[in-house]
Design a protein around this motif. Structure first.
Motif, PDB file in Angstrom:
ATOM      1  N   ARG A   1      25.142  20.132  76.096  1.00  0.00           N
ATOM      2  CA  ARG A   1      23.058  20.499  75.652  1.00  0.00           C
ATOM      3  C   ARG A   1      22.693  19.434  75.595  1.00  0.00           C
ATOM      4  NH1 ARG A   1      23.925  22.244  70.178  1.00  0.00           N
ATOM      5  NH2 ARG A   1      20.968  22.002  70.225  1.00  0.00           N
TER       6      ARG A   1
ATOM      7  N   THR B   1      37.161  17.164  69.705  1.00  0.00           N
ATOM      8  CA  THR B   1      37.848  18.520  68.741  1.00  0.00           C
ATOM      9  C   THR B   1      38.029  17.583  67.817  1.00  0.00           C
ATOM     10  OG1 THR B   1      39.848  17.763  69.418  1.00  0.00           O
ATOM     11  CG2 THR B   1      39.665  19.694  70.265  1.00  0.00           C
TER      12      THR B   1
ATOM     13  N   GLU C   1      22.404  29.637  69.967  1.00  0.00           N
ATOM     14  CA  GLU C   1      24.131  29.924  70.427  1.00  0.00           C
ATOM     15  C   GLU C   1      24.918  28.629  70.026  1.00  0.00           C
ATOM     16  OE1 GLU C   1      23.043  30.849  74.059  1.00  0.00           O
ATOM     17  OE2 GLU C   1      22.081  32.537  73.277  1.00  0.00           O
ATOM     18  N   ILE C   2      24.448  27.829  68.946  1.00  0.00           N
ATOM     19  CA  ILE C   2      25.508  26.342  68.841  1.00  0.00           C
ATOM     20  C   ILE C   2      26.874  26.583  68.469  1.00  0.00           C
ATOM     21  CG2 ILE C   2      25.898  24.399  67.609  1.00  0.00           C
ATOM     22  CD1 ILE C   2      22.847  23.843  67.176  1.00  0.00           C
ATOM     23  N   GLU C   3      27.478  26.915  69.746  1.00  0.00           N
ATOM     24  CA  GLU C   3      28.704  26.805  69.197  1.00  0.00           C
ATOM     25  C   GLU C   3      29.821  25.407  69.512  1.00  0.00           C
ATOM     26  OE1 GLU C   3      30.717  29.186  72.781  1.00  0.00           O
ATOM     27  OE2 GLU C   3      28.814  30.448  72.198  1.00  0.00           O
ATOM     28  N   PRO C   4      30.786  25.095  68.764  1.00  0.00           N
ATOM     29  CA  PRO C   4      30.906  23.849  68.621  1.00  0.00           C
ATOM     30  C   PRO C   4      32.285  23.721  69.959  1.00  0.00           C
ATOM     31  CG  PRO C   4      31.923  25.168  66.557  1.00  0.00           C
ATOM     32  CD  PRO C   4      31.479  26.327  67.532  1.00  0.00           C
TER      33      PRO C   4
ATOM     34  N   THR D   1      30.399  22.303  72.201  1.00  0.00           N
ATOM     35  CA  THR D   1      29.055  22.702  73.506  1.00  0.00           C
ATOM     36  C   THR D   1      28.030  21.327  73.227  1.00  0.00           C
ATOM     37  OG1 THR D   1      28.444  24.211  72.605  1.00  0.00           O
ATOM     38  CG2 THR D   1      29.425  24.836  73.970  1.00  0.00           C
ATOM     39  N   GLU D   2      28.196  21.028  72.476  1.00  0.00           N
ATOM     40  CA  GLU D   2      26.976  19.710  71.896  1.00  0.00           C
ATOM     41  C   GLU D   2      26.486  18.679  73.485  1.00  0.00           C
ATOM     42  OE1 GLU D   2      29.971  19.433  69.837  1.00  0.00           O
ATOM     43  OE2 GLU D   2      29.098  21.295  67.964  1.00  0.00           O
TER      44      GLU D   2
ATOM     45  N   GLU E   1      18.612  28.444  72.595  1.00  0.00           N
ATOM     46  CA  GLU E   1      20.048  28.182  73.466  1.00  0.00           C
ATOM     47  C   GLU E   1      19.925  27.017  71.877  1.00  0.00           C
ATOM     48  OE1 GLU E   1      19.217  24.931  75.316  1.00  0.00           O
ATOM     49  OE2 GLU E   1      18.633  26.440  77.483  1.00  0.00           O
TER      50      GLU E   1
END
Length: 190
Positions: free
Chosen positions: A153, A187, A144-147, A149-150, A141
């Motif tokens: 998680r 954002t 797969e860090i996408e902005p 989605t912190e 996981e």
């Protein structure tokens, strides 16, 4: 002090002496019937009759006839012997049973320890496997860090069950903030 009837001025009268004199008069005839032990015919000739010395050399004659010993009947003797044999046999059986029980207990204890060690080993192995799986999942996981989605998680790591623990602090406000951030991520203005 005469008003109280106490007359302490008469030092001539001794109350104890009066009491003793009265008792002596009342008990005067009783002493004639008692014969002192020293004045009996068994007293030694050396001591005067009223000296109070007692001769202890005098031997009393007891009835030397031996008490009659009753012989036990033959049936009672046989019963006692049989009873003794039965008791000895029971003692031997009891010792055998004790040894058997001790051996059985020792075996059961060894078996219990064996099963206990196996159960602990299985639990350790399953804990290691689950920890490895959780670590692999976490690493996968993190790759797969996408902005944005912190917070999602973070929400996965948190327990959102409101009835989880009554003795812990109230974390409902923190829980609501994390859920809100998960739903509307911030954002970045970069």
């Amino acid at each position: 002090m005469d008003g109280f009837g106490d007359n302490f001025d008469q030092a001539d009268v001794d109350p104890a002496a009066e009491f003793l004199a009265r008792e002596k008069d009342q008990l005067a005839g009783l002493g004639d019937d008692v014969i002192p032990a020293a004045s009996e015919s068994n007293a030694s000739d050396d001591a005067p009759a009223n000296s109070g010395v007692v001769n202890y050399d005098y031997e009393y004659e007891f009835n030397e006839a031996a008490p009659v010993v009753r012989e036990e009947p033959e049936k009672i003797k046989k019963w006692r012997e049989e009873q003794q044999k039965r008791l000895e046999e029971k003692d031997k059986e009891e010792e055998k049973k004790k040894l058997e029980l001790r051996e059985q207990a020792k075996k059961e204890l060894e078996d219990w320890y064996k099963h206990h060690e196996e159960a602990i080993g299985k639990t350790k192995a399953s804990n290691r496997e689950s920890a490895k799986n959780a670590e692999k999942q976490f690493v996968a996981e993190t790759a797969e860090i996408e902005p944005g989605t912190e917070w999602e998680r973070i929400a996965k790591l948190c327990d959102f069950n409101p009835k989880s623990s009554k003795s812990s602090r109230d974390v409902s406000r923190m829980r609501s903030i994390i859920l809100q951030l998960k739903q509307t991520p911030l954002t970045s203005n970069a």
